[in-house]
Design a protein around this motif. Structure first.
Motif, PDB file in Angstrom:
ATOM      1  N   ILE A  48     -15.191 -22.579  30.915  1.00  0.00           N
ATOM      2  CA  ILE A  48     -14.951 -21.693  29.774  1.00  0.00           C
ATOM      3  C   ILE A  48     -13.627 -20.974  30.010  1.00  0.00           C
ATOM      4  CG2 ILE A  48     -15.749 -19.680  28.472  1.00  0.00           C
ATOM      5  CD1 ILE A  48     -18.606 -20.421  29.233  1.00  0.00           C
ATOM      6  N   TRP A  49     -12.728 -21.071  29.043  1.00  0.00           N
ATOM      7  CA  TRP A  49     -11.486 -20.287  29.108  1.00  0.00           C
ATOM      8  C   TRP A  49     -11.794 -18.875  28.648  1.00  0.00           C
ATOM      9  CZ3 TRP A  49      -6.851 -20.510  25.237  1.00  0.00           C
ATOM     10  CH2 TRP A  49      -5.737 -19.836  25.795  1.00  0.00           C
ATOM     11  N   LEU A  50     -11.399 -17.898  29.452  1.00  0.00           N
ATOM     12  CA  LEU A  50     -11.640 -16.491  29.133  1.00  0.00           C
ATOM     13  C   LEU A  50     -10.433 -15.849  28.448  1.00  0.00           C
ATOM     14  CD1 LEU A  50     -13.375 -15.451  32.479  1.00  0.00           C
ATOM     15  CD2 LEU A  50     -14.456 -16.192  30.342  1.00  0.00           C
ATOM     16  N   GLY A  51      -9.403 -16.652  28.196  1.00  0.00           N
ATOM     17  CA  GLY A  51      -8.155 -16.129  27.655  1.00  0.00           C
ATOM     18  C   GLY A  51      -7.181 -15.822  28.778  1.00  0.00           C
ATOM     19  N   GLN A  52      -5.871 -15.799  28.424  1.00  0.00           N
ATOM     20  CA  GLN A  52      -4.805 -15.555  29.403  1.00  0.00           C
ATOM     21  C   GLN A  52      -4.916 -16.545  30.567  1.00  0.00           C
ATOM     22  OE1 GLN A  52      -2.358 -14.053  28.414  1.00  0.00           O
ATOM     23  NE2 GLN A  52      -1.425 -12.620  29.819  1.00  0.00           N
ATOM     24  N   GLY A  53      -5.025 -16.070  31.807  1.00  0.00           N
ATOM     25  CA  GLY A  53      -5.178 -16.975  32.956  1.00  0.00           C
ATOM     26  C   GLY A  53      -6.603 -17.053  33.454  1.00  0.00           C
ATOM     27  N   GLY A  54      -7.555 -16.589  32.647  1.00  0.00           N
ATOM     28  CA  GLY A  54      -8.939 -16.465  33.104  1.00  0.00           C
ATOM     29  C   GLY A  54      -9.809 -17.661  32.758  1.00  0.00           C
ATOM     30  N   PHE A  55     -10.649 -18.064  33.719  1.00  0.00           N
ATOM     31  CA  PHE A  55     -11.564 -19.185  33.519  1.00  0.00           C
ATOM     32  C   PHE A  55     -12.887 -18.924  34.225  1.00  0.00           C
ATOM     33  CE2 PHE A  55      -7.455 -21.097  32.802  1.00  0.00           C
ATOM     34  CZ  PHE A  55      -7.685 -21.979  31.755  1.00  0.00           C
ATOM     35  N   LEU A  56     -13.930 -19.547  33.697  1.00  0.00           N
ATOM     36  CA  LEU A  56     -15.231 -19.607  34.345  1.00  0.00           C
ATOM     37  C   LEU A  56     -15.555 -21.074  34.603  1.00  0.00           C
ATOM     38  CD1 LEU A  56     -18.083 -18.625  35.241  1.00  0.00           C
ATOM     39  CD2 LEU A  56     -18.720 -18.614  32.826  1.00  0.00           C
ATOM     40  N   PHE A  57     -15.767 -21.401  35.877  1.00  0.00           N
ATOM     41  CA  PHE A  57     -16.140 -22.755  36.276  1.00  0.00           C
ATOM     42  C   PHE A  57     -17.582 -22.753  36.768  1.00  0.00           C
ATOM     43  CE2 PHE A  57     -11.598 -22.268  37.181  1.00  0.00           C
ATOM     44  CZ  PHE A  57     -11.045 -23.392  36.584  1.00  0.00           C
ATOM     45  N   GLU A  58     -18.291 -23.844  36.515  1.00  0.00           N
ATOM     46  CA  GLU A  58     -19.625 -24.000  37.084  1.00  0.00           C
ATOM     47  C   GLU A  58     -19.638 -25.222  37.985  1.00  0.00           C
ATOM     48  OE1 GLU A  58     -23.143 -23.516  34.771  1.00  0.00           O
ATOM     49  OE2 GLU A  58     -22.167 -22.166  33.341  1.00  0.00           O
ATOM     50  N   PHE A  59     -19.630 -24.969  39.296  1.00  0.00           N
ATOM     51  CA  PHE A  59     -19.647 -26.028  40.293  1.00  0.00           C
ATOM     52  C   PHE A  59     -21.086 -26.269  40.732  1.00  0.00           C
ATOM     53  CE2 PHE A  59     -15.338 -24.122  41.032  1.00  0.00           C
ATOM     54  CZ  PHE A  59     -14.589 -25.221  40.636  1.00  0.00           C
ATOM     55  N   ASP A  60     -21.751 -27.200  40.073  1.00  0.00           N
ATOM     56  CA  ASP A  60     -23.133 -27.552  40.428  1.00  0.00           C
ATOM     57  C   ASP A  60     -24.031 -26.312  40.497  1.00  0.00           C
ATOM     58  OD1 ASP A  60     -25.180 -29.320  40.957  1.00  0.00           O
ATOM     59  OD2 ASP A  60     -24.809 -29.354  43.120  1.00  0.00           O
ATOM     60  N   GLY A  61     -23.933 -25.474  39.463  1.00  0.00           N
ATOM     61  CA  GLY A  61     -24.771 -24.279  39.387  1.00  0.00           C
ATOM     62  C   GLY A  61     -24.146 -23.024  39.960  1.00  0.00           C
ATOM     63  N   THR A  62     -23.054 -23.164  40.706  1.00  0.00           N
ATOM     64  CA  THR A  62     -22.336 -22.010  41.254  1.00  0.00           C
ATOM     65  C   THR A  62     -21.269 -21.575  40.256  1.00  0.00           C
ATOM     66  OG1 THR A  62     -22.679 -22.755  43.527  1.00  0.00           O
ATOM     67  CG2 THR A  62     -20.918 -21.168  43.160  1.00  0.00           C
ATOM     68  N   LYS A  63     -21.333 -20.309  39.841  1.00  0.00           N
ATOM     69  CA  LYS A  63     -20.396 -19.806  38.830  1.00  0.00           C
ATOM     70  C   LYS A  63     -19.204 -19.116  39.503  1.00  0.00           C
ATOM     71  CE  LYS A  63     -23.581 -19.324  34.942  1.00  0.00           C
ATOM     72  NZ  LYS A  63     -24.050 -18.443  33.859  1.00  0.00           N
TER      73      LYS A  63
END
Length: 243
Positions: free
Chosen positions: A10-25
């Motif tokens: 998920i892009w949070l805007g600007q340089g921000g992101f949320l990644f989900e690595f096999d359930g790890t956020k």
């Protein structure tokens, strides 16, 4: 493909992101407030996700600028998620402690250092920005690598240094394109993409502040013409990438 071959982002805007690595956020550089409005720098877009809703296991920062290490966002996350680990350069660690938070909750990660977790590792790679402590990140997940540039200029050393850090095929790249305040232009970002040849590329660091943005059209057209997959993400909307 099995679940290990995909990645939710998920892009949070600007340089921000949320990644989900096999359930790890894993969250990077979340600017989820309007704190810069106090300096006359208003958001152009709504806050896509409240900090309290992120549920992060790790929050990483590329450097100590307010649109990357945002005091309001960090305070909300620390208060809401006391077991979350915060990670970033020593300059960010000092800022975190100055806010009154426990230094044990922060893991220093300076250029050239690697942080390992059960599901991923992250290498702090060079960035050339107005903040001398600035880094980019290369995440290793399964057999894949994801590069997020952070804020950086196209210094002559950048591409050679990044090539040394990414010996395998690069699955996904997030790169700044705004061309102001110590960041490369969209034209220069295309040069980096061409040199590193990721499977998929996502432009970032635009569309947040009227005084510091650029349209992504040129970048999209140019990278597509190179035969690469370019994704223009919408803040707050999840995208599943095939790695």
């Amino acid at each position: 493909m099995g679940k290990m071959e995909t990645l939710k982002v998920i892009w949070l805007g600007q340089g921000g992101f949320l990644f989900e690595f096999d359930g790890t956020k894993v969250v990077v550089d979340p600017y989820l407030s309007n704190s810069l409005a106090a300096r006359g720098i208003e958001r152009m877009i709504a806050i896509p996700i409240a900090p309290e809703e992120l549920q992060p296991d790790y929050v990483l920062f590329t450097h100590d600028h307010a649109d990357h290490f945002d005091e309001e966002t960090v305070t909300a996350l620390t208060n809401q998620y006391p077991t979350c680990k915060f990670i970033g350069p020593s300059s960010v660690a000092e800022h975190y402690v100055k806010l009154g938070f426990d230094p044990k909750q922060f893991q220093v990660l300076n250029k050239g250092e690697v942080f390992y977790s059960r599901t991923f590792s992250v290498n702090a790679v060079p960035a050339f920005h107005t903040d001398a402590y600035s880094t980019g990140f290369v995440f290793s997940y399964q057999k894949h690598q994801i590069y997020i540039s952070g804020d950086t200029l196209l210094d002559p050393e950048l591409i050679p240094l990044l090539k040394k850090e990414m010996p395998e095929n690069l699955s996904l790249m997030m790169i700044c394109i705004n061309g102001k305040l110590g960041n490369m232009t969209d034209v220069e970002a295309v040069e980096v993409v061409k040199a590193l040849s990721p499977k998929t590329v996502v432009p970032m660091h635009y569309g947040m502040f009227e005084s510091n943005t650029v349209a992504p059209d040129f970048f999209y057209q140019s990278t597509t013409e190179l035969g690469l997959q370019c994704e223009l993400m919408k803040p707050g909307t999840a995208k599943i990438f095939n790695l």
